[in-house]
Each structure stands twice: as C-alpha cells, then as structure tokens.
Scaffold this motif. Structure first.
Motif, short mmCIF file in Angstrom:
data_model
loop_
_atom_site.label_atom_id
_atom_site.label_comp_id
_atom_site.label_asym_id
_atom_site.label_seq_id
_atom_site.Cartn_x
_atom_site.Cartn_y
_atom_site.Cartn_z
N GLU A 45 64.48 -16.88 12.19
CA GLU A 45 64.34 -16.19 13.46
C GLU A 45 64.26 -14.68 13.32
N ILE A 46 65.00 -14.10 12.34
CA ILE A 46 65.13 -12.64 12.35
C ILE A 46 64.87 -11.94 11.02
N ALA A 47 64.88 -12.64 9.90
CA ALA A 47 64.84 -11.97 8.60
C ALA A 47 63.44 -11.90 8.02
N ASP A 48 63.30 -11.07 7.00
CA ASP A 48 62.04 -10.92 6.28
C ASP A 48 61.98 -11.82 5.05
N GLY A 49 63.10 -12.37 4.64
CA GLY A 49 63.11 -13.24 3.47
C GLY A 49 64.45 -13.92 3.30
N LEU A 50 64.47 -14.94 2.46
CA LEU A 50 65.66 -15.74 2.19
C LEU A 50 66.00 -15.65 0.71
N ILE A 51 67.26 -15.48 0.40
CA ILE A 51 67.74 -15.49 -0.98
C ILE A 51 68.58 -16.75 -1.15
N VAL A 52 68.23 -17.56 -2.15
CA VAL A 52 69.03 -18.74 -2.46
C VAL A 52 69.52 -18.63 -3.89
N SER A 53 70.63 -19.27 -4.16
CA SER A 53 71.22 -19.26 -5.49
C SER A 53 70.34 -20.04 -6.46
N ASN A 54 70.37 -19.64 -7.71
CA ASN A 54 69.67 -20.41 -8.73
C ASN A 54 70.43 -21.68 -9.08
N MET A 55 71.57 -21.90 -8.45
CA MET A 55 72.40 -23.08 -8.72
C MET A 55 72.18 -24.20 -7.70
N VAL A 56 71.25 -24.04 -6.78
CA VAL A 56 70.99 -25.10 -5.80
C VAL A 56 69.95 -26.06 -6.36
N THR A 57 69.93 -27.26 -5.81
CA THR A 57 68.98 -28.27 -6.26
C THR A 57 67.59 -27.99 -5.69
N ALA A 58 66.60 -28.58 -6.31
CA ALA A 58 65.23 -28.45 -5.81
C ALA A 58 65.12 -29.04 -4.41
N SER A 59 65.85 -30.12 -4.14
CA SER A 59 65.79 -30.72 -2.81
C SER A 59 66.40 -29.80 -1.76
N PHE A 60 67.47 -29.07 -2.12
CA PHE A 60 68.03 -28.11 -1.17
C PHE A 60 67.03 -27.00 -0.90
N SER A 61 66.38 -26.50 -1.94
CA SER A 61 65.38 -25.44 -1.76
C SER A 61 64.27 -25.89 -0.83
N ALA A 62 63.79 -27.11 -1.02
CA ALA A 62 62.72 -27.64 -0.16
C ALA A 62 63.20 -27.75 1.29
N LYS A 63 64.43 -28.22 1.48
CA LYS A 63 64.99 -28.33 2.83
C LYS A 63 65.13 -26.95 3.45
N ALA A 64 65.61 -25.98 2.67
CA ALA A 64 65.80 -24.63 3.19
C ALA A 64 64.48 -24.04 3.67
#
Length: 81
Positions: A45-64
C-alpha cells in the motif's frame, strides 16, 4: 525530508525551526521489512520496496510477493520492487 522547516515538541526531545542545511533528494525510497500478512499488505500500500531475510523459504518469498503485489493493486499503485 522535503526541505521544509520543522518544529517538534515531544516527550523525548524538542526541536524548533530546524531545516536541513543541504538540498534533499527529490525522492527517497522507503523500504519495509516484515513477515506478517498485515505488514506485507502495508508494504504494498505505501512502500517502494520490500526487504526479506535470506533465511526465509522460497515458498514464503513467493507468498510475500503475491500479498504485496495484491495490496499494491488494491491501492491503485504499481507494485514495489
């Protein structure tokens, strides 16, 4: 950050008529980090980008990505990078 003069009276600190002493950039990107659905939606809704940890799963990244892009579309804005 737009170069305006600011006055603030708070419980921790106070400032009076403070202004940057340099010309600010026209656009400063705001990136968010988060894992919960609500924070991912807020990113869309408001940001220019998302930062995710390198420790998350590929499925979490896809969901995010799906949640962030859906929230951006619902807010009528392009998806963040």
């Amino acid at each position: 950050m737009r170069g305006e003069e600011v006055t603030h009276a708070g419980t921790v600190f106070n400032i009076n008529e403070v202004k940057l002493d340099y010309k600010p950039r026209a656009h400063i990107p705001i990136f968010m980090a988060g894992r919960g659905d609500r924070s991912l939606e807020a990113c869309g809704e408001i940001a220019d980008g998302l930062i995710v940890s390198n420790m998350v799963t590929a499925s979490f990244s896809a969901k995010a990505v799906k949640v962030v892009h859906g929230a951006a579309r619902a807010a009528g804005r392009p998806p963040p990078e």
